[in-house]
Design an enzyme around this catalytic site. Structure first.
Site, PDB file in Angstrom:
ATOM      1  N   LYS A 269      -0.236   8.929  10.671  1.00  0.00           N
ATOM      2  CA  LYS A 269      -1.299   8.671   9.698  1.00  0.00           C
ATOM      3  C   LYS A 269      -0.818   7.580   8.753  1.00  0.00           C
ATOM      4  O   LYS A 269       0.193   7.745   8.076  1.00  0.00           O
ATOM      5  CB  LYS A 269      -1.636   9.945   8.916  1.00  0.00           C
ATOM      6  CG  LYS A 269      -2.543   9.713   7.694  1.00  0.00           C
ATOM      7  CD  LYS A 269      -2.851  11.004   6.924  1.00  0.00           C
ATOM      8  CE  LYS A 269      -3.586  10.707   5.614  1.00  0.00           C
ATOM      9  NZ  LYS A 269      -3.891  11.918   4.814  1.00  0.00           N
ATOM     10  N   ASP A 274      -4.502   6.560  -0.775  1.00  0.00           N
ATOM     11  CA  ASP A 274      -5.607   7.509  -0.630  1.00  0.00           C
ATOM     12  C   ASP A 274      -6.170   7.868  -2.002  1.00  0.00           C
ATOM     13  O   ASP A 274      -5.632   8.728  -2.698  1.00  0.00           O
ATOM     14  CB  ASP A 274      -5.109   8.775   0.085  1.00  0.00           C
ATOM     15  CG  ASP A 274      -6.223   9.812   0.273  1.00  0.00           C
ATOM     16  OD1 ASP A 274      -7.407   9.455   0.078  1.00  0.00           O
ATOM     17  OD2 ASP A 274      -5.894  10.959   0.627  1.00  0.00           O
ATOM     18  N   LYS A 281     -10.327  11.456  -5.937  1.00  0.00           N
ATOM     19  CA  LYS A 281      -9.305  12.357  -6.486  1.00  0.00           C
ATOM     20  C   LYS A 281      -9.253  12.185  -8.001  1.00  0.00           C
ATOM     21  O   LYS A 281      -9.674  11.158  -8.531  1.00  0.00           O
ATOM     22  CB  LYS A 281      -7.923  11.993  -5.903  1.00  0.00           C
ATOM     23  CG  LYS A 281      -7.733  12.327  -4.441  1.00  0.00           C
ATOM     24  CD  LYS A 281      -6.316  11.960  -3.998  1.00  0.00           C
ATOM     25  CE  LYS A 281      -6.103  12.202  -2.509  1.00  0.00           C
ATOM     26  NZ  LYS A 281      -6.180  13.614  -2.108  1.00  0.00           N
ATOM     27  N   ASP A 292       0.859   8.128   1.330  1.00  0.00           N
ATOM     28  CA  ASP A 292       0.017   8.792   2.330  1.00  0.00           C
ATOM     29  C   ASP A 292       0.143   8.130   3.714  1.00  0.00           C
ATOM     30  O   ASP A 292      -0.612   8.447   4.630  1.00  0.00           O
ATOM     31  CB  ASP A 292      -1.439   8.794   1.850  1.00  0.00           C
ATOM     32  CG  ASP A 292      -2.237   9.983   2.389  1.00  0.00           C
ATOM     33  OD1 ASP A 292      -1.609  10.971   2.818  1.00  0.00           O
ATOM     34  OD2 ASP A 292      -3.475   9.905   2.396  1.00  0.00           O
ATOM     35  N   ASP A 351     -12.370  12.565   1.228  1.00  0.00           N
ATOM     36  CA  ASP A 351     -10.934  12.717   0.981  1.00  0.00           C
ATOM     37  C   ASP A 351     -10.222  13.361   2.168  1.00  0.00           C
ATOM     38  O   ASP A 351      -8.995  13.411   2.200  1.00  0.00           O
ATOM     39  CB  ASP A 351     -10.718  13.547  -0.300  1.00  0.00           C
ATOM     40  CG  ASP A 351      -9.307  13.392  -0.854  1.00  0.00           C
ATOM     41  OD1 ASP A 351      -8.561  12.524  -0.360  1.00  0.00           O
ATOM     42  OD2 ASP A 351      -8.966  14.148  -1.793  1.00  0.00           O
ATOM     43  N   GLU A 353      -9.686  12.130   4.972  1.00  0.00           N
ATOM     44  CA  GLU A 353      -9.739  10.892   5.765  1.00  0.00           C
ATOM     45  C   GLU A 353      -8.671  10.839   6.851  1.00  0.00           C
ATOM     46  O   GLU A 353      -8.848  10.167   7.862  1.00  0.00           O
ATOM     47  CB  GLU A 353      -9.606   9.684   4.829  1.00  0.00           C
ATOM     48  CG  GLU A 353      -8.166   9.287   4.434  1.00  0.00           C
ATOM     49  CD  GLU A 353      -7.428  10.358   3.639  1.00  0.00           C
ATOM     50  OE1 GLU A 353      -8.095  11.214   3.033  1.00  0.00           O
ATOM     51  OE2 GLU A 353      -6.172  10.334   3.636  1.00  0.00           O
ATOM     52  N   ARG A 355      -7.645  13.037   9.011  1.00  0.00           N
ATOM     53  CA  ARG A 355      -8.080  13.557  10.317  1.00  0.00           C
ATOM     54  C   ARG A 355      -9.079  12.632  10.992  1.00  0.00           C
ATOM     55  O   ARG A 355      -9.194  12.621  12.216  1.00  0.00           O
ATOM     56  CB  ARG A 355      -8.608  14.991  10.163  1.00  0.00           C
ATOM     57  CG  ARG A 355      -9.848  15.148   9.344  1.00  0.00           C
ATOM     58  CD  ARG A 355     -10.056  16.577   8.886  1.00  0.00           C
ATOM     59  NE  ARG A 355      -9.236  16.894   7.702  1.00  0.00           N
ATOM     60  CZ  ARG A 355      -9.237  18.072   7.088  1.00  0.00           C
ATOM     61  NH1 ARG A 355     -10.010  19.060   7.530  1.00  0.00           N
ATOM     62  NH2 ARG A 355      -8.489  18.264   6.031  1.00  0.00           N
TER      63      ARG A 355
HETATM   64  N1  BES Z   1      -3.455  12.772   1.615  1.00  0.00           N
HETATM   65  C1  BES Z   1      -4.097  13.992   1.283  1.00  0.00           C
HETATM   66  C2  BES Z   1      -3.176  15.211   1.405  1.00  0.00           C
HETATM   67  C3  BES Z   1      -2.012  15.232   0.460  1.00  0.00           C
HETATM   68  C4  BES Z   1      -2.105  15.927  -0.737  1.00  0.00           C
HETATM   69  C5  BES Z   1      -0.827  14.625   0.778  1.00  0.00           C
HETATM   70  C6  BES Z   1      -1.030  15.963  -1.610  1.00  0.00           C
HETATM   71  C7  BES Z   1       0.261  14.658  -0.090  1.00  0.00           C
HETATM   72  C8  BES Z   1       0.158  15.328  -1.286  1.00  0.00           C
HETATM   73  C9  BES Z   1      -5.290  14.204   2.210  1.00  0.00           C
HETATM   74  O1  BES Z   1      -5.924  13.045   2.635  1.00  0.00           O
HETATM   75  C10 BES Z   1      -6.296  14.982   1.443  1.00  0.00           C
HETATM   76  O2  BES Z   1      -6.769  14.485   0.469  1.00  0.00           O
HETATM   77  N2  BES Z   1      -6.590  16.186   1.924  1.00  0.00           N
HETATM   78  C11 BES Z   1      -7.545  17.028   1.287  1.00  0.00           C
HETATM   79  C12 BES Z   1      -8.433  17.616   2.359  1.00  0.00           C
HETATM   80  C13 BES Z   1      -9.639  18.334   1.831  1.00  0.00           C
HETATM   81  C14 BES Z   1     -10.574  17.364   1.146  1.00  0.00           C
HETATM   82  C15 BES Z   1     -10.345  19.012   2.971  1.00  0.00           C
HETATM   83  C16 BES Z   1      -6.778  18.116   0.533  1.00  0.00           C
HETATM   84  O3  BES Z   1      -5.753  18.574   1.013  1.00  0.00           O
HETATM   85  O4  BES Z   1      -7.210  18.465  -0.560  1.00  0.00           O
HETATM   86 ZN    ZN Z   2      -4.779  11.387   2.715  1.00  0.00          ZN
HETATM   87 MN    MN Z   3      -7.365  12.363   1.290  1.00  0.00          MN
END
Ligand code: BES
Ligand code: ZN
Ligand code: MN
Length: 503
Positions: A269, A274, A281, A292, A351, A353, A355
């Site tokens: 990834k 992000d 966020k 990220d 967010d 993204e 996947r």
């Molecule tokens: N890049 C983030 C996940 C992340 C969070 C990595 C904290 C490192 C530290 C990912 O893209 C994300 O935002 N995931 C969301 C998914 C949700 C919206 C279904 C999450 O984990 O909140």
């Molecule tokens: Zn992310």
């Molecule tokens: Mn994200």
């Protein structure tokens, strides 16, 4: 800093400092400690009886030898209890003594490869661990400070001194392997630590190209127009909001050209920043999202090591790289995308993204006829809730493949925990308007994310590694530095090499 192996007597080296090891069990029984104690007028046994020399893990004792032996200083490293000893204890100890040598201004130090009674652990592996530990422990990220590399240059060399001459070649090979592993990990750390304005998808593609060139690997970069032709709707959907051109980066290593089916894919990834997109966020902690792309960094860095170690296996690395930004052109919650595989996705949350871009990468990998694939991603905050910064969360459709990864992890010290993927979780991803939606709600967020990815895996042994918790560290401990860890580069490299040796 470099390592070297020579034949000789450690206690008679004309050295600024030598490093010896003790455990908690019987201090004087450790190699050269008894002899050193005799030469130093029982200084070591006196200290031990006063409780100042205990052999506890992490204990560093610096002794000025005042002409009693040739080396000017003796640094004694505690390795703890013999029953707790592991390669990772040695790796951490090496990082600690290397930092101490640097901090007292030593330029060249001498040490030994300590004997250790550990199950099936060879001296050659201990030498690899010491090499990795020191190089990783001395790492710091100084690309944007005036005093560039100020203290990195001080400690120039650590020399393994071994009495019998027949192990020198073995140790030189250990040094070569340990250095390759550490340098790949350091590349991954550098890429993750770089701020997003220095680590755009284009810059990442350039780094991949440089690595390919200097290690004779094949390279392919897909730009926006290629992505449109290939119908990589997931990557393109995420990229809609940014002015930075997205890249799909492919690095190929053909180590077994006569057996094309002896292969593995490593996917990363590569979200270079992000923001969350329209599902923005909050400001607090958003700066961390420059990291990220840690999955992409580990995947690319692994290829650097593979290109140097050249195992007998074919490896394809694929990275989907873009920023995730909000803008007038950004995708919106509720949008429906068609991924490379033809499956449609409802973008419930912009967010989620990672996947989306990995759906295209996994679809593309499936179509290449890969037998095994590992994707590496900072995918979910939920995995940090579950496993913190200790274990990487793992998901798989093949137990044997997972066991192979676990065997490598014992060697590298990087920790992985297999998460459950019961199909009852799948209903959380059901969409009313598309084949699947990209967010499964609050419950078991890492598992629903893994189930989403699994939909794009066709006929391949697959492991998904969620490194959101383990790709960075908030503190210095042993060879782990505050900031990027470079995980799981060393385990990926070790796994690929052992798969190559088995074939
Ligand atoms: N890049 C983030 C996940 C992340 C969070 C990595 C904290 C490192 C530290 C990912 O893209 C994300 O935002 N995931 C969301 C998914 C949700 C919206 C279904 C999450 O984990 O909140
Ligand atoms: Zn992310
Ligand atoms: Mn994200």
């Amino acid at each position: 800093m470099k390592f070297r192996a020579i034949q000789g007597e450690i206690l008679s080296q004309e050295s600024e400092a030598i490093v010896l090891y003790i455990g908690e069990d019987d201090i004087l029984s450790h190699e050269f400690i008894y002899e050193a104690n005799n030469n130093l007028e029982n200084c070591l046994s006196d200290m031990a009886s006063q409780g100042q020399l205990t052999g506890k893990k992490g204990e560093l004792t610096l002794i000025h030898t005042l002409g009693h032996i040739n080396p000017k200083r003796l640094l004694i490293v505690g390795l703890g209890k013999e029953s707790d000893l592991s390669l990772d204890v040695i790796r951490n100890a090496s990082a600690q003594f290397a930092r101490r040598l640097r901090s007292i201004g030593i330029q060249r130090a001498h040490t030994i490869v300590p004997q250790a009674n550990m199950n099936q652990i060879q001296p050659s592996q201990i030498a690899v661990a010491i090499t990795e530990g020191a190089l990783l422990g001395l790492y710091n990220f100084r690309k944007h400070t005036g005093k560039a590399d100020a203290d990195r240059s001080k400690l120039d060399e650590i020399v393994f001194v071994d009495k019998p001459s027949d192990r020198l070649e073995t140790f030189s090979e250990s040094i070569r392997i340990g250095t390759i592993n550490a340098e790949a990990t350091i590349l991954a750390r550098d890429m993750v630590n770089q701020p997003a304005n220095f680590m755009t998808p284009s810059i990442m593609a350039q780094i991949a190209s440089d690595i390919a060139k200097s290690n004779t690997l094949d390279l392919e970069i897909f730009s926006s127009s290629d992505l449109s032709k290939l119908k990589m709707g997931g990557l393109l959907g995420v990229a809609k909001g940014t002015l930075e051109p997205p890249k799909f980066i492919i690095i190929k290593y053909s180590g077994d050209p006569d057996n094309p089916s002896n292969n593995i894919g490593i996917l990363g990834k590569g979200i270079t920043f992000d923001t969350g997109g329209i599902s923005l966020k909050s400001a607090a902690g958003m700066v961390e999202m420059k990291g990220d792309m840690a999955g992409a960094a580990a995947a690319i860095a692994s290829m650097q090591a593979i290109g140097k170690l050249r195992p007998k296996i074919n490896v394809i690395c694929m990275v989907a790289a873009t920023e995730n930004m909000p803008s007038g052109s950004a995708q919106k919650p509720g949008d429906v995308l068609t991924t490379f595989s033809g499956k449609t996705v409802e973008v419930d949350n912009t967010d989620a993204e990672g996947r989306l871009v990995l759906a295209d990468a996994l679809g593309y990998a499936s179509q290449l006829g890969l037998n095994r694939v590992i994707d590496i991603a900072t995918l979910t905050g939920a995995i940090i809730t579950s496993l913190g910064d200790v274990y990487t969360g793992g998901f798989t459709n093949d137990q044997e493949f997972w066991s192979q990864l676990m065997e490598s992890s014992v060697r590298t010290g990087e920790k992985f925990w297999l998460m459950p993927m019961h199909e009852d979780y799948k209903r959380q991803n059901i969409s009313d308007v598309a084949d699947i939606k990209n967010s499964g709600g609050r419950k078991a967020g890492s598992i629903t994310a893994a189930h989403f990815l699994a939909e794009f895996v066709e006929d391949m042994k697959w492991i998904h590694l969620d490194i959101a918790g383990t790709s960075t560290s908030d503190r210095l401990t042993g060879y782990t530095i505050k900031g990027a860890t470079g995980c799981p580069t060393r385990t990926i490299v070790h796994l690929i090499c052992s798969l190559g040796n088995d074939s």
